[in-house]
Scaffold this motif. Sequence first.
Motif, short mmCIF file in Angstrom:
data_model
loop_
_atom_site.label_atom_id
_atom_site.label_comp_id
_atom_site.label_asym_id
_atom_site.label_seq_id
_atom_site.Cartn_x
_atom_site.Cartn_y
_atom_site.Cartn_z
N THR A 112 -42.77 88.24 9.09
CA THR A 112 -42.12 86.96 9.32
C THR A 112 -42.46 86.40 10.69
OG1 THR A 112 -40.11 87.88 10.31
CG2 THR A 112 -40.19 87.74 7.89
N LYS A 113 -42.05 85.19 10.92
CA LYS A 113 -42.27 84.52 12.20
C LYS A 113 -41.69 85.34 13.34
CE LYS A 113 -41.08 80.21 14.60
NZ LYS A 113 -40.39 78.90 14.48
N GLU A 114 -40.57 86.04 13.08
CA GLU A 114 -39.92 86.85 14.10
C GLU A 114 -40.55 88.23 14.27
OE1 GLU A 114 -38.30 85.30 11.59
OE2 GLU A 114 -37.72 83.57 12.83
N GLY A 115 -41.60 88.50 13.47
CA GLY A 115 -42.27 89.78 13.56
C GLY A 115 -41.67 90.87 12.70
N GLU A 116 -40.74 90.50 11.82
CA GLU A 116 -40.09 91.48 10.96
C GLU A 116 -40.87 91.68 9.67
OE1 GLU A 116 -37.41 93.23 11.79
OE2 GLU A 116 -37.38 92.24 13.74
N PRO A 117 -40.98 92.93 9.20
CA PRO A 117 -41.63 93.16 7.90
C PRO A 117 -40.71 92.76 6.76
CG PRO A 117 -40.82 95.22 8.80
CD PRO A 117 -40.56 94.19 9.85
N LEU A 118 -41.32 92.25 5.69
CA LEU A 118 -40.54 91.79 4.52
C LEU A 118 -41.39 91.97 3.28
CD1 LEU A 118 -37.83 90.36 3.73
CD2 LEU A 118 -39.09 88.19 3.90
N MET B 71 -39.36 79.45 1.58
CA MET B 71 -40.38 79.12 2.57
C MET B 71 -40.43 80.18 3.66
SD MET B 71 -41.49 76.34 1.26
CE MET B 71 -42.65 75.93 2.56
N HIS B 72 -41.65 80.65 3.95
CA HIS B 72 -41.88 81.59 5.05
C HIS B 72 -42.98 81.00 5.93
CE1 HIS B 72 -39.42 84.77 3.22
NE2 HIS B 72 -39.93 84.36 2.07
N LEU B 73 -42.56 80.22 6.93
CA LEU B 73 -43.50 79.56 7.82
C LEU B 73 -43.70 80.38 9.08
CD1 LEU B 73 -42.21 75.89 7.40
CD2 LEU B 73 -44.03 77.05 6.14
N GLY B 74 -44.88 80.29 9.66
CA GLY B 74 -45.21 81.13 10.81
C GLY B 74 -45.31 82.60 10.43
N ALA B 75 -45.56 82.85 9.15
CA ALA B 75 -45.58 84.22 8.63
C ALA B 75 -47.00 84.63 8.23
CB ALA B 75 -44.65 84.34 7.44
N ARG B 76 -47.22 85.94 8.20
CA ARG B 76 -48.53 86.46 7.81
C ARG B 76 -48.39 87.35 6.59
NH1 ARG B 76 -52.62 86.27 11.68
NH2 ARG B 76 -52.02 85.32 13.67
N ALA B 77 -49.30 87.14 5.63
CA ALA B 77 -49.31 87.97 4.43
C ALA B 77 -50.01 89.29 4.71
CB ALA B 77 -50.01 87.24 3.30
N GLY B 78 -49.59 90.31 3.96
CA GLY B 78 -50.23 91.62 4.05
C GLY B 78 -50.74 92.03 2.68
N GLY B 79 -50.63 93.29 2.38
CA GLY B 79 -51.14 93.80 1.12
C GLY B 79 -50.19 93.58 -0.04
N PHE B 80 -50.71 93.80 -1.25
CA PHE B 80 -49.94 93.62 -2.48
C PHE B 80 -50.06 94.86 -3.34
CE2 PHE B 80 -49.92 92.26 -7.01
CZ PHE B 80 -48.59 91.83 -7.08
N GLY B 81 -48.94 95.33 -3.83
CA GLY B 81 -48.93 96.47 -4.72
C GLY B 81 -47.57 96.69 -5.34
N ASP B 82 -47.56 97.22 -6.56
CA ASP B 82 -46.31 97.50 -7.28
C ASP B 82 -45.42 96.26 -7.37
OD1 ASP B 82 -47.02 100.20 -7.61
OD2 ASP B 82 -46.23 100.70 -5.62
N GLY B 83 -46.07 95.11 -7.56
CA GLY B 83 -45.30 93.89 -7.74
C GLY B 83 -44.65 93.35 -6.49
N LYS B 84 -45.11 93.79 -5.31
CA LYS B 84 -44.52 93.32 -4.06
C LYS B 84 -45.62 92.94 -3.06
CE LYS B 84 -40.22 96.01 -4.35
NZ LYS B 84 -39.36 94.82 -4.51
#
Length: 465
Positions: free
Chosen positions: A253-259, A235-248
Motif C-alpha cells: 500500500t501507499k503506507e508501505g503495508e503488505p496486503l 481503490m489502491h492508489l500509490g500502491a505497488r503490485a506484487g506476485g499472484f498465487g492461490d487466488g491472491k
Amino acid sequence: MTQTLKTKVLIIGAGTGGYVAGIRCGQLGLDTVLVDGGDGLGGTCLNVGCIPSKAIIHAASKFETVSKAAGEGTLGITASEPAIDLSKTVAWKDGIVRKLNNGVAALLKKAKVKVIKGWATFEDAKTCRVETADGPITITAEHVILATGSEPVELPFLPFGGDVVSSTEALSLDAVPGKLVVVGGGYIGLELGIAYRKLGAQVAIVEMAERILPLYDKALTDPVMKWLTDHGVEMHLGARAGGFGDGKLSITTKEGEPLSLDADKVLVTVGRRPRTAGWGLENMGVAMAGPFVKTDDRCATSMRNVWAVGDLTGEPMLAHKGSAQGEVVAEVIAGHDKRFDPVTIAAVCFTEPEIVSAGLGPLDVAGRDDVITAVFPLAAIGRALAIEAAEDGGFVRVLASKDDHRLLGVQAVGQHVAELSNSFAQMLEMGAVLEDVAGIIHVHPTLGEAFHEASLRALGHAIHI
C-alpha cells in the motif's frame, strides 16, 4: 522452395497504420504487398483493442441500464433482474470484428494490394523473409513501410498466463469474474475495470501513481473517480503490485503495508510498448529514439526509403494517428509533397464518464498568465439533463490565448462526450478563435452546445449560466 517477390512498396503490419497505407498506395497506383503477421487485418485496434473493447463497454452499459430498472425501477421503467451469458456477448463482439476484418480485406482487394499472411523477418533494410503456411517467401521492395504496432507490457513478477491476463484475454472471457483486480489505473485498465463492474464483478484497482489517469488533470478525472467510489470499486492508489498465487494478489500500500487482494482474474494494464523485437529491425540500420523508431515529419526513418508509422513511432500511441501517418507516407512515396504535422491529435478515454482532450490542457499552461480558461457545466445543458448525463460533474473547458483568442486546447468529461472530440480537433486544426466557435449556431438540444457556451464564457458573456 522459397518463392521470391519484388514490389514497389512493402508494408509490414496490417493495423490501422499499415492497412490504411496499403489502401492509399493502391489508390495511387503503387504496386503494394502487405504482410500481416499479427492480430489479423485491422491489427490490435480492430481485433483486440479499440473496437472489441467498445463493444464490451456498450454491452456492459446496457446490462447496467436493465439492472437499474430492476427492483424500484428507473424513469418509470421496471424490469426483472437481468442475467448475462458472457460467452454470447463475446460471440456478438467477435461477429463485429469478423465483419470489419472482411471489410478491410475487401478494401485492400479493391485497391489491388497483395496480402500475405505470415511472419516477416528482415535480412536487410529492403529484404525480408516471410514464413507462411505455404512455405517461405522472400520479398524485396523499393520502399518499406514499418507498421508493426505495439504490445502489452508484461510485468516480470506478473507474467501473462492462466488467471493473469492482458487486455486481449480480458475481452474474451467466457464468464464474468467474481473478483477482478486491475493492475494499472490508466485508460485501458479503467475502461475494462468499469465495464466488468457494470457486469457485476467486484473490482479493485491498483495504481502506482497518487491518482488515476495521471496524464490528465484532476478536474477531468474527478468525475471518473466519483463513479468508481460510488459503485464500490476498491481503490489502491500509490500502491505497488506484487506476485499472484492461490487466488491472491500481494500488493504494498501507499503506507508501505503488505496486503493481499482476492482475485479470480488479475488484469495487467501498465502500458504498451512498440513491437520492435522478433522481425529483424536490428538488421535494417534505422536510428532509434529511445524505444521507438526515429522518424521525421514525412515519417521517414534514417534509412533511405524506409518509413515508419503508428505506435512504432512514439506517443501518442493512437490508432487515428497511425492511419493519418499511413496516408501521408503513401502520398510521399507517390511523389506528393506531404508532411505529418498535426496541430493536435485528440484522445478519448471511454471511462464512466468519458474524457476527451485535444490540444493544451491546464497542466501544459501552468504558471502562464496569457491564457484564458473557461468551463461550462453539462448540468446547464438541456440535452444532458434529458439523457441523464448531467449529474456526474461533467463539463466542457476551453483554453485560449488572451492576445488573439486563438484556441489552444479543449477538454471535456461527461457521458457521450467522445462524440465531441472531432469538433474539438477540427476547431484547433483550423486555427479557430473563440469568436469562431461563439459565432457558429450550434444545434439545440445537443451536448455540443456546451462547447459554444464555454467559448462564450471565455469571452465574458455565456448565456445559460
